[in-house]
Each structure stands twice: as C-alpha cells, then as structure tokens.
Write an enzyme that holds these catalytic residues in place. Sequence first.
Site, mmCIF file in Angstrom:
data_model
loop_
_atom_site.group_PDB
_atom_site.id
_atom_site.type_symbol
_atom_site.label_atom_id
_atom_site.label_comp_id
_atom_site.label_asym_id
_atom_site.label_seq_id
_atom_site.Cartn_x
_atom_site.Cartn_y
_atom_site.Cartn_z
ATOM 1 N N LYS A 219 1.647 -2.642 16.204
ATOM 2 C CA LYS A 219 1.038 -3.428 15.134
ATOM 3 C C LYS A 219 1.380 -2.872 13.747
ATOM 4 O O LYS A 219 1.758 -1.718 13.590
ATOM 5 C CB LYS A 219 -0.467 -3.561 15.360
ATOM 6 C CG LYS A 219 -0.715 -4.561 16.511
ATOM 7 C CD LYS A 219 -2.143 -4.931 16.709
ATOM 8 C CE LYS A 219 -2.222 -5.979 17.837
ATOM 9 N NZ LYS A 219 -3.567 -6.180 18.315
ATOM 10 N N ARG A 259 -3.734 -1.918 25.630
ATOM 11 C CA ARG A 259 -2.814 -3.056 25.820
ATOM 12 C C ARG A 259 -1.495 -2.710 25.140
ATOM 13 O O ARG A 259 -1.472 -2.525 23.922
ATOM 14 C CB ARG A 259 -3.449 -4.306 25.209
ATOM 15 C CG ARG A 259 -2.647 -5.573 25.371
ATOM 16 C CD ARG A 259 -3.399 -6.749 24.743
ATOM 17 N NE ARG A 259 -2.631 -7.972 24.845
ATOM 18 C CZ ARG A 259 -1.649 -8.313 24.016
ATOM 19 N NH1 ARG A 259 -1.319 -7.530 23.018
ATOM 20 N NH2 ARG A 259 -0.999 -9.454 24.195
HETATM 21 N N1 PMM Z 1 -3.364 -8.456 20.338
HETATM 22 C C1 PMM Z 1 -2.471 -9.444 20.443
HETATM 23 C C2 PMM Z 1 -2.579 -10.412 21.455
HETATM 24 N N2 PMM Z 1 -3.581 -10.353 22.355
HETATM 25 N N3 PMM Z 1 -5.513 -9.291 23.186
HETATM 26 C C3 PMM Z 1 -6.434 -8.332 23.086
HETATM 27 N N4 PMM Z 1 -7.450 -8.266 23.963
HETATM 28 N N5 PMM Z 1 -6.383 -7.369 22.117
HETATM 29 C C4 PMM Z 1 -5.393 -7.359 21.170
HETATM 30 O O1 PMM Z 1 -5.411 -6.481 20.296
HETATM 31 C C5 PMM Z 1 -4.396 -8.384 21.233
HETATM 32 C C6 PMM Z 1 -4.497 -9.347 22.267
HETATM 33 C C7 PMM Z 1 -1.339 -9.528 19.471
HETATM 34 O O2 PMM Z 1 -0.294 -8.684 19.824
HETATM 35 P P1 PMM Z 1 1.084 -9.166 20.554
HETATM 36 O O3 PMM Z 1 1.615 -10.300 19.735
HETATM 37 O O4 PMM Z 1 1.938 -7.964 20.560
HETATM 38 O O5 PMM Z 1 0.770 -9.610 21.952
#
Ligand code: PMM
Length: 280
Positions: A219, A259
């Site tokens: 991020k 994650r």
């Molecule tokens: N961040 C993203 C997408 N889904 N779900 C949860 N539970 N927590 C998060 O911080 C989160 C998520 C965005 O990141 P990406 O685009 O790399 O998937």
Amino acid sequence: MSLFEEIGRPRVMGIVNVTPDSFSDGGRFLATDDAVAHGRGLLADGADILDIGGESTRPGATRPLVGEELARVVPVISELAAAGAVVSVDTMRAEVAEAAVKAGAQIVNDVSGGLADPRILEVTADTGAVFVAMHWRAHGSQMQSKEYLEYAGGVVPRVSEELRSRVDAALAAGIPEDRIVLDPGLGFSKTADQNWELVARIGEIAAIGYPVLVGASRKAFLGRLLAAPDGTPRTAGEREFAHAAVNVLLAQRGAWCTRVHDVRAARDALAVVEKIGGRR
Ligand code: PMM
C-alpha cells in the site's frame, strides 16, 4: 483445523485479484486459468487462505457490473476450493457473496463491512460463512476526499467505534459472534499517518474482542515511508521488506491474519516470530 485455532502466528491470506485495474497487480490474473495458477502458487508458498476478488477498490476505481464480477470470481473460487483451499471472497455485493459461498468460499471479506450492500449480512448469516468487516466510509471514487479523512477524537477510537457499529449490524442480521472478523481498513479513507497509527495501536482494535485481519501489502503508505530524497514514493513491487517488518509487528500485537501479495515473504518473516515464540 479450525480457522481460529491459535497457531503461533497470524494466518497468511494470499491475494488473487481477478481484476483489470488493482493497483499493484491489475490485469495479471484476469483470465480464469491465470488466476487459478496464481492461487495454486500462493498455496504452494504457504498461504493459509486465498482471498479472491473481482472488483478493484483502489482510489478512483470504477465499479464492475455485478455480472462481470460474478464471471470473474466464481470459476476461480470453484476450482481453488475444489483443490482444497480455504477460500475468501473479496466482495461488497450480496449476490456475489452468495454465489461465492455456493462455489466453496468459507469467508466473505467485505471491505465495506456491510455498508455498500446491507443484504450481504443476511446472505452471510444464511450461508454460515465467516464475515470480515473492514472499516470503510465510501467507494473508491470518493474515499480519499477530505470529509472522509476526518476522525474527530482520533483515528483509533473512531475506527473502533465505527467497527463496533458494523459488529452490531452483523449480529443483528444473524451472523454468530464467533464468525466475525474485524479489519481497520488501511488505505481506505486514511492518510499515511492514520494508517501508521492504526498499525501501531492494532492491539486496541483487537481489544474490541474479535480476530483482526490487516491488509498493508504494497500500500501507498509504505511507498511514502520509503520515498526517495526527492519525494518519489518507492514503487509497489519494492515495498516488501518494510511490509515484512509490519508483519512482525502485527504478529507480536496479536493479529489473526495478514492479507498479502507475496506469501513467501510473509511466511519467512512470520517464521522468525514463530521460532522465538514471540506472539505473546
Ligand atoms: N485491501 C484491499 C482489498 N481488499 N480486504 C481487506 N479485508 N483488507 C484490506 O486491507 C483490503 C481488502 C486493497 O488492496 P489490493 O488492491 O492490493 O487487493
């Protein structure tokens, strides 16, 4: 093994973004076969859970049609669940959550915590899936506007309070207490400093009384921390060492799950915590 049994480290959730536009890996796994192969690779690297999503939530993203989202995620979930993976679906839509659980998903990961499509709470309750309620205030097109970055009284107490209200909504819809997970939502209506404060004080989110999931991987706040002297942020693919340090902190502070895009790097960092019994 139960999803919530203590294993001496946070679980590692590997990200499978079946999207054309996610910020760090958009477009790479849009075809079903590529996404499934990616998921299998993450399992081989040691992922405990695979999080499969068909909508990019990056700032400024436009939403796919529900049919598009279904077509992206359902075949990938079916194949990976049939291969034995514990699958989570990353969606804000009740219809997608329902189809995903039918296809084998055990976790509904809703970045809006049930705010975008409140029916998702009932659907999750009916299917018996685990519900991840992330802290969220607005869709990607508006989430970084000024009004959504205001946390009177401080980011940690306000995020905690807003998460507690999501817990109340989940319980009222019939999701059992032992199937709720909370997530502070790093990068969602947060400045870099607000993200860091949430990481530093993640124990206060855990103190609400539910397992905590955190998504810091690649991020922008990591890129800003590691910026070049002229202020250019470090690119998404070069934030992994800082992320490993975040994972160690999260482990020490009791997070249930991290994650991540790079499962191997996360497992390596967490192996150190596991080895020295540093979780408590
Ligand atoms: N961040 C993203 C997408 N889904 N779900 C949860 N539970 N927590 C998060 O911080 C989160 C998520 C965005 O990141 P990406 O685009 O790399 O998937």
